[in-house]
Every structure is written in C-alpha cells, then in structure tokens.
Design a protein around this motif. Structure first.
Motif, PDB file in Angstrom:
ATOM      1  N   ARG A  40      19.875  10.994 -13.384  1.00 11.90           N
ATOM      2  CA  ARG A  40      18.535  11.566 -13.183  1.00 11.90           C
ATOM      3  C   ARG A  40      18.298  12.804 -14.041  1.00 11.90           C
ATOM      4  O   ARG A  40      17.418  13.608 -13.745  1.00 11.90           O
ATOM      5  CB  ARG A  40      18.375  11.960 -11.716  1.00 11.90           C
ATOM      6  CG  ARG A  40      18.493  10.801 -10.763  1.00 11.90           C
ATOM      7  CD  ARG A  40      18.370  11.259  -9.337  1.00 11.90           C
ATOM      8  NE  ARG A  40      18.591  10.129  -8.443  1.00 11.90           N
ATOM      9  CZ  ARG A  40      19.013  10.245  -7.198  1.00 11.90           C
ATOM     10  NH1 ARG A  40      19.227  11.430  -6.681  1.00 11.90           N
ATOM     11  NH2 ARG A  40      19.195   9.175  -6.456  1.00 11.90           N
ATOM     12  N   THR A  42      18.689  14.930 -18.152  1.00  7.01           N
ATOM     13  CA  THR A  42      18.752  14.852 -19.603  1.00  7.01           C
ATOM     14  C   THR A  42      19.560  16.048 -20.078  1.00  7.01           C
ATOM     15  O   THR A  42      19.335  17.174 -19.614  1.00  7.01           O
ATOM     16  CB  THR A  42      17.342  14.880 -20.236  1.00  7.01           C
ATOM     17  OG1 THR A  42      16.568  13.812 -19.671  1.00  7.01           O
ATOM     18  CG2 THR A  42      17.408  14.703 -21.741  1.00  7.01           C
ATOM     19  N   SER A  54      16.448  18.542 -15.264  1.00  9.80           N
ATOM     20  CA  SER A  54      16.195  17.457 -14.309  1.00  9.80           C
ATOM     21  C   SER A  54      15.163  16.519 -14.898  1.00  9.80           C
ATOM     22  O   SER A  54      14.403  16.881 -15.795  1.00  9.80           O
ATOM     23  CB  SER A  54      15.725  18.022 -12.969  1.00  9.80           C
ATOM     24  OG  SER A  54      14.552  18.761 -13.152  1.00  9.80           O
ATOM     25  N   GLY A  55      15.160  15.311 -14.399  1.00  4.49           N
ATOM     26  CA  GLY A  55      14.287  14.287 -14.966  1.00  4.49           C
ATOM     27  C   GLY A  55      15.012  13.638 -16.125  1.00  4.49           C
ATOM     28  O   GLY A  55      15.689  14.308 -16.900  1.00  4.49           O
ATOM     29  N   LYS A  57      17.263   9.913 -17.513  1.00  4.07           N
ATOM     30  CA  LYS A  57      17.990   8.720 -17.089  1.00  4.07           C
ATOM     31  C   LYS A  57      19.480   8.794 -17.366  1.00  4.07           C
ATOM     32  O   LYS A  57      20.178   7.804 -17.275  1.00  4.07           O
ATOM     33  CB  LYS A  57      17.380   7.495 -17.775  1.00  4.07           C
ATOM     34  CG  LYS A  57      17.461   7.528 -19.286  1.00  4.07           C
ATOM     35  CD  LYS A  57      16.761   6.332 -19.890  1.00  4.07           C
ATOM     36  CE  LYS A  57      16.841   6.190 -21.368  1.00  4.07           C
ATOM     37  NZ  LYS A  57      17.063   7.317 -22.221  1.00  4.07           N
ATOM     38  N   LYS A 105      12.611  22.546 -18.467  1.00  2.00           N
ATOM     39  CA  LYS A 105      12.302  21.494 -19.436  1.00  2.00           C
ATOM     40  C   LYS A 105      11.256  21.945 -20.465  1.00  2.00           C
ATOM     41  O   LYS A 105      11.301  21.529 -21.621  1.00  2.00           O
ATOM     42  CB  LYS A 105      11.817  20.242 -18.705  1.00  2.00           C
ATOM     43  CG  LYS A 105      12.123  18.981 -19.458  1.00  2.00           C
ATOM     44  CD  LYS A 105      11.998  17.762 -18.583  1.00  2.00           C
ATOM     45  CE  LYS A 105      12.622  16.612 -19.313  1.00  2.00           C
ATOM     46  NZ  LYS A 105      12.802  15.453 -18.496  1.00  2.00           N
TER      47      LYS A 105
END
Length: 129
Positions: A40, A42, A54-55, A57, A105
């Motif tokens: 979950r 990067t 966060s965020g 795959k 991010k």
C-alpha cells in the motif's frame, strides 16, 4: 519500585538499515527481524535517502526494531518529525502495527519511484548506471 521501559516497534527502510550510514543510531535497539509493509506504499529516491509515502501498490522491504523512548526521540530528530518526515502508525505484513517515517506525497513530484520497494536493491542498481 521497578522501572519499566516502554518500547516502540519502528520499521526502517533506508539509511537506518543495518550496514547503512545512520544505523549507529539504533545501537542498543533490539532487532525484531526483516519486515515488509503491506503493498500500500510507494518508495521514492530522494537523493541520498529514500522516502516512503502512503498510497501505492508496493510492499517495501526493511527491518523492524524495538526502541526505547530516548532512542525514539533521537530517531524523531534525525527524521525531522513532524516537519520533514512524519512518524506514523502503519501495518506490516504479518507483524501488526508499527511506527514508520512517512514523507508527504506532495513533496515527491518528479522523484524516481523505486519499483523494487527495496532501498538496498536500488543502491546496487544505481551503482551499475
């Protein structure tokens, strides 16, 4: 009265890994073992160090340590928590919730994504460029 030391489990994935430049800050911490995030996140190349956001795959590889309050404060200083990195509770694959240093991010636009999810693998690949 017996004093008890409260420990915090911290996931590290870059310059705090064993053999990396900032690992000395973890001297005296208990290595729980190798660990991996759930897919979950990067991992980005931020030049001399990685940035976890966060965020995404990717499952990110690292190590899990138990640290005391004094060591946690030293790690917070190194990571610039809460202004540069933000120490956040995350879920690891098979190890429950731990603390990790995440990067906002919004400050990662244009940075190279480390597809392998491993800072060590990325450093080896960079040497061959």
């Amino acid at each position: 009265m017996k004093r008890t030391s409260i420990s915090t489990r911290v996931f590290v994935y870059g310059t705090l890994l064993s053999g990396e430049p900032n690992h000395g800050l973890l001297r005296g911490a208990r290595l729980v073992g190798s660990a991996r995030t759930l897919p979950r996140f990067t991992l980005y190349d931020y030049g001399p160090f990685p940035a976890l956001a966060s965020g995404g795959k990717h499952a990110v590889a690292g190590e899990l340590y138990e640290v005391d309050a004094v060591m946690l404060a030293a790690l917070d200083r190194l990571e610039g928590h809460p202004c540069f990195y933000e120490r956040t509770s995350i879920a690891l694959d098979g190890a429950g919730r731990v603390e990790a240093y995440l990067f906002p991010k919004g400050r990662l636009a244009g940075r190279l994504i480390i597809e392998s999810g491993s800072w060590r693998t990325h450093l080896k690949e960079k040497k061959s460029w």
